[in-house]
Structure formats: C-alpha cells, structure tokens
Design an enzyme around this catalytic site. Structure first.
Site, PDB file in Angstrom:
ATOM      1  CB  CYS A 236      -0.859   0.002   1.256  1.00 28.50           C
ATOM      2  SG  CYS A 236      -1.883  -1.464   1.411  1.00 28.50           S
ATOM      3  CB  ALA A 237       3.322   2.050  -2.455  1.00 32.49           C
ATOM      4  CB  ALA A 238       0.163   6.401  -2.813  1.00 28.95           C
ATOM      5  N   PRO A 239       1.790   7.816  -0.326  1.00 27.72           N
ATOM      6  CG  PRO A 239       2.427   9.770   0.794  1.00 27.72           C
ATOM      7  CD  PRO A 239       1.591   8.532   0.946  1.00 27.72           C
ATOM      8  N   GLY A 240       4.446   7.107  -0.767  1.00 25.85           N
ATOM      9  CA  GLY A 240       5.731   6.503  -1.125  1.00 25.85           C
ATOM     10  C   GLY A 240       6.862   6.677  -0.134  1.00 25.85           C
ATOM     11  CE  LYS A 242       4.943   3.593   6.918  1.00 28.34           C
ATOM     12  NZ  LYS A 242       4.136   4.770   6.496  1.00 28.34           N
ATOM     13  CG  ASP A 290      -7.328  -4.473  -4.355  1.00 28.98           C
ATOM     14  OD1 ASP A 290      -6.483  -4.930  -3.567  1.00 28.98           O
ATOM     15  OD2 ASP A 290      -8.527  -4.340  -4.071  1.00 28.98           O
ATOM     16  CG  ASP A 308       1.699   2.199   6.175  1.00 29.72           C
ATOM     17  OD1 ASP A 308       1.349   2.120   7.355  1.00 29.72           O
ATOM     18  OD2 ASP A 308       1.874   3.288   5.584  1.00 29.72           O
ATOM     19  CB  CYS A 367      -0.642   6.482  11.156  1.00 24.94           C
ATOM     20  SG  CYS A 367      -1.810   6.705   9.826  1.00 24.94           S
TER      21      CYS A 367
HETATM   22  C1  LIG Z   1      -1.488   4.529   4.887  1.00 28.59           C
HETATM   23  S1  LIG Z   1      -1.446   4.845   3.207  1.00 28.59           S
HETATM   24  C2  LIG Z   1       0.165   4.328   2.795  1.00 28.59           C
HETATM   25  C3  LIG Z   1       1.252   5.305   3.148  1.00 28.59           C
HETATM   26  C4  LIG Z   1       2.589   4.892   2.574  1.00 28.59           C
HETATM   27  N1  LIG Z   1       2.938   3.547   3.001  1.00 28.59           N
HETATM   28  C5  LIG Z   1       3.693   5.857   2.961  1.00 28.59           C
HETATM   29  O1  LIG Z   1       4.363   5.612   3.957  1.00 28.59           O
HETATM   30  O2  LIG Z   1       3.901   6.845   2.258  1.00 28.59           O
HETATM   31  C6  LIG Z   1      -2.397   3.559   2.553  1.00 28.59           C
HETATM   32  C7  LIG Z   1      -2.422   3.536   1.033  1.00 28.59           C
HETATM   33  O3  LIG Z   1      -2.847   2.247   0.644  1.00 28.59           O
HETATM   34  C8  LIG Z   1      -3.685   2.354  -0.477  1.00 28.59           C
HETATM   35  N2  LIG Z   1      -4.472   1.102  -0.516  1.00 28.59           N
HETATM   36  C9  LIG Z   1      -5.515   0.765   0.261  1.00 28.59           C
HETATM   37  N3  LIG Z   1      -5.935  -0.468  -0.053  1.00 28.59           N
HETATM   38  C10 LIG Z   1      -5.139  -0.933  -1.028  1.00 28.59           C
HETATM   39  C11 LIG Z   1      -5.075  -2.141  -1.757  1.00 28.59           C
HETATM   40  N4  LIG Z   1      -5.944  -3.109  -1.545  1.00 28.59           N
HETATM   41  N5  LIG Z   1      -4.109  -2.273  -2.687  1.00 28.59           N
HETATM   42  C12 LIG Z   1      -3.226  -1.279  -2.921  1.00 28.59           C
HETATM   43  N6  LIG Z   1      -3.249  -0.094  -2.261  1.00 28.59           N
HETATM   44  C13 LIG Z   1      -4.192   0.071  -1.332  1.00 28.59           C
HETATM   45  C14 LIG Z   1      -4.476   3.609  -0.192  1.00 28.59           C
HETATM   46  O4  LIG Z   1      -5.015   4.142  -1.380  1.00 28.59           O
HETATM   47  C15 LIG Z   1      -3.399   4.506   0.420  1.00 28.59           C
HETATM   48  O5  LIG Z   1      -2.753   5.252  -0.571  1.00 28.59           O
END
Ligand SMILES: C[S@@+](CC[C@H](N)C(=O)[O-])C[C@H]1O[C@@H](n2cnc3c(N)ncnc32)[C@H](O)[C@@H]1O
Length: 482
Positions: A236-240, A242, A290, A308, A367
C-alpha cells in the site's frame, strides 16, 4: 471564487481521506495556493461554532438568492469567515454571482456578528475562546536519502545542515538552529518544525526526505538486523515514504521494490515521489492496482513485504478538527463499526502478503492508536489456521527495534497467551509510538517472520531482559569519546 471552491472539500466530513489537514492540502494538486487554502480552512474550522451561530441568526440560508445558487453550507461558512472573522474583512474574489448574492446580506451578517461579540463580551475575534488544534509536529524529521547521496559527506556538502547545533535529545530541540541524530533509525534527524527545510537545495533535489520518525520504523524493521532482501513489496505504497525508504536498504545490484497502489490519483503522486527520490536508478516498480488482486506466484523471489494499509489515522494530529466535522464522531457504536470494518480489510491485506511463496518477513503498520486496528489484527492473524500452517509467527522483541521502549499493549494478547509472560513476549514483538509524546505521529508496527533463517531468534526474547542489562552495564562502562 477559485480559492473557496478549492477549499470547500476540506471542510466536508470525510472517512476516507488520510493524513493531517496540512499534508492533504499540500499533496493535492490545487489551482489555488495551498498556503492560502490551508490558512482559510484552518481558520474557518477554528471559528466554526461561532460562524455557524452567525449563519443561523442571520437566516441567510433561507434567502431565495442563496438557495437559488445552491451555495453549500461549507462555502457559506468560508464567506462569513472572510467577511467577519478575518482581519481583511472582505471576500477574496472578483465579480461572481455567489459573491453578489452573499453581499446582499452583508448588513445583516455584520449586525449578527456584532451581537455575537457582545454576547461573548469580546471586542475582537482573537479574544473568542477556541479549542486550539495544534496541527504541527513537535519535531520535523528528515532522513538523508542514501539513494541519492552519501550520508558521510552530506554535512560537508550542505552548509545549511552543517551549521545546525547537535543536541542529545528531541526535548532539547527548543528552537531553530538545532539538530538531533536519531538513536533508532540510521540517517534520520530531527529539527525544529519552524526550520525552513523545504527551501534547502538538499530537500529540493531529493537528497533529504521529510518523513516522520515512526513512519520510518517499517522499512527499518524489515531489514533488521542486517537482514537484507533483494526483492521487496510495498503493498500500500502511496505517497511513497516507506517505498523509497525500503529502496534505500537494497544492497545488491538488480534489487527491487514492487510498489502497489489502488488509488489512481495517489498512484500518480507515488510515481512523482519515487522519481524524485531515486532519480535515474531503477529501484522501484510501481503498479496501480489492488494489492489483493496480485498473484503471489508471479513474485517468486520476494522475501520481504511492508503492509501499511489505510486505517483510521487516529494517530495523526490535526485530524481532530476534521473529525469534529463528522456528525457521527463521538458515537462509540458507529466508530467501532468503522474500526471493525477497517480491521477486517487490514487482516485480509496482511494475510495476502503472507501468502507470497518465498516471503519470510512481513511488517504490518498503521498510524492508528486503536487496538482494534493494531494488536487485535495481529491476534486475528496469529489465530488463523492457514497462517499458522504457513509457519508465520510474531518476531521477538530482539528483532524489532528492541531499544524502543513503547511496545504493544500486553492485555490485548490474553486470548492467545497462556501466561502473562507470553503476553509480554507477544506485545514485545510490536512497537507503538504515541502522538506528540514520542516526537511525531501515533503509530503501530508488528513484524511477522517464518522460516529457518529465524529459528534461533525464536528463543531470544526470554533472554532479552538479560541482554538489555548487559548492554546497560556496557554503556555505563563506556568512557570513549562521543
Ligand atoms: C497509509 S497509506 C500508505 C502510506 C505509505 N505507506 C507511505 O508511507 O507513504 C495507505 C495507502 O494504501 C492504499 N491502498 C488501500 N488499499 C489498497 C489495496 N488493496 N491495494 C493497494 N493499495 C491500497 C491507499 O489508497 C493509500 O494510498
């Protein structure tokens, strides 16, 4: 009216948006200046209870001209804010039908505002009692991005940073001009939040990345202790943050982080952030999808995963203002339902991560400060038959930032632990950070491991207290230079 239209969404209740008000406004691509949007939204939220009184008493919402234009409550609040509660006392817009319709009620609104000041016995807006929501982190954390530069000569190269005075604890960062080198995360530093870090060349070139300390825990735990991976997944990468941090731990040429992001807009932000952080190095492969729809056997060499997922964000300060907009906030039942839903989704996504054929370490983080999304998800995962069969266990404290004092909540593990000692052991495999008190956002991380690489470490936890004592004794004896 652009400024008002751009600001309007941030005043509306939302259960999906993550991050502090400031970070959300600054990471969205807005036509108006994010600084202006933030100032307007922040101040409107601050005086909202008073603004609402003025709106109600003036009966402006019942006026045909306002009704005809379908002016939203949020937009009206900002207009009343700018007319009555701001120093400028005027609407920040050129000619526009909304402005014209609104100003037809100027006399009435100003009269109600005057009555409000009399009611509260104040002469000026600044004297009105408001619940100050401090949106600011107590420490501004940044890490030297070792993908782009060498941490050894960083301070020689960047005089702005070299001029800062080293301090020994985050409590000593009382003003600008000081810098603290973190004890837990390599290449991480803390400075005063008012420092103009974003104006430095190092920040603009991506040589430093602003990232909260606790948010750096997952990528570090994944590689602890010198347990490097050639192929990693950030589920779950954005904004990136981690993602790029995990990429900074890649050692062997050809190593890769596969980053997944479900949301299209956020996937674009992720791309931008990764490009700034990695430059011409091919370290991160981004897929907009996803993560749970991926096929684990397509990634036979992935050994480490960071998960995350979206969470309640209750550890992020600056959310109270936003949450107070939600009529349902405060109703425990509704909150619990929402938390349980999130926990179900979090469980599912971590379980998927655990099914990658060669995965030996999965770091789960949120978080959130709620046990429902944290320890209780860990407990559900540990109880799951399929997960047990796959051989997953919770890593011992010795493998998970062992020197960090704040651990998981022991009482949450009673359902799967026979003794109190076992509860302590399981909770020790998790780390927590309290909002503000621990220098940044509230955070939770837990590390799951499997396979023979870790067989020896399984017994280490019971010995942890002895090792700690030994280390403390050694520290006391240390007389070398610092
Ligand atoms: C907590 S944020 C991640 C923050 C990121 N790890 C960082 O440190 O910058 C959660 C992210 O996961 C994405 N997300 C939620 N469910 C997902 C899934 N099933 N597959 C991929 N991404 C997902 C959300 O859109 C969101 O951008």
């Amino acid at each position: 009216m652009r400024l008002y239209f751009d600001s309007e969404p941030y005043l509306k209740p939302s259960t999906t948006q993550k991050g502090s008000l400031q970070s959300r406004i600054f990471s969205d691509s807005l036509k108006s200046s994010p600084k202006q949007v933030y100032a307007l939204v922040y101040s409107t939220l601050k005086y909202r209870p008073y603004i609402q009184q003025v709106i109600k008493k003036s009966k402006i919402e019942t006026s045909p001209s306002i009704k005809k234009l379908r002016i939203s409550r949020e937009l009206l609040e900002m207009l009343v804010h700018d007319l009555c509660f701001s120093a400028r006392g005027r609407i920040n817009s050129g000619n526009h039908p909304i402005k014209t319709a609104f100003l037809e009620h100027k006399t009435r609104l100003v009269a109600e505002f005057t009555k409000l000041k009399l009611k509260y016995k104040v002469k000026d807006v600044s004297e009105l009692a408001v619940e100050e929501e401090n949106d600011e982190t107590p420490v501004r954390w940044f890490r030297i991005n070792t993908i782009k530069c060498n941490s050894e000569d960083f301070f020689d190269k960047h005089t702005w940073f070299a001029k800062l005075q080293p301090v020994n604890s985050i409590k000593d960062i009382t003003d600008c001009g000081m810098i603290y080198k973190d004890d837990y995360i390599p290449n991480l530093y803390g400075i005063h939040p008012k420092e103009k870090l974003t104006s430095t060349d190092a920040y603009k070139s991506g040589e430093v990345i602003i990232q909260d300390r606790a948010s750096c825990f997952p990528a570090h735990i994944l590689n602890e202790i010198n347990d490097y991976h050639d192929q990693v997944i950030d589920a779950c990468a954005a904004p990136g943050n981690k993602t790029t941090h995990a990429a900074s731990y890649l050692v062997k040429p050809g190593s890769i982080v596969y980053a997944f992001e479900r949301d299209a807009k956020r996937a674009q932000i992720l791309k931008k952030m990764c490009a700034i952080a990695t430059g011409d190095k091919d370290l991160i492969h981004i897929t907009h999808c996803d993560f749970t729809s991926t096929t684990p056997s397509d990634f036979p060499e992935v050994t480490g995963l960071v998960v995350d997922p979206s969470c309640s964000g209750s550890g992020i300060f600056g959310r109270a203002l936003q949450d107070s907009l939600n009529d349902n906030a405060g109703e425990d039942e509704v909150d619990l339902e929402r938390l349980n839903k999130l926990a179900g989704f979090q469980f599912k996504i971590v379980k998927h991560a655990m099914s990658f054929p060669k995965a030996r370490k999965v770091v789960y983080s949120t978080c959130s400060i709620h046990a429902t999304e944290n320890e209780q998800v860990v407990v559900d995962l540990l109880r799951d038959g399929e997960i047990k069969k796959m051989g997953w266990k919770l890593a011992p404290r010795s493998m998970v930032l062992s020197n960090w004092e704040r651990r998981g909540w022991e009482q949450e593990f009673t359902s799967i632990a026979a003794t109190n000692e076992e509860c302590v052991k399981l909770a020790g495999g998790c780390v927590r950070a309290n909002p503000k008190e621990d220098g940044g956002i509230g955070f939770f991380a837990a590390c799951f491991i499997r396979g023979k690489n870790y067989d020896e470490t399984q017994n280490q936890d019971m010995e942890y207290e002895d090792v700690k004592e030994e280390l403390e004794e050694e520290e006391e004896e240390w007389t070398g230079f610092d």
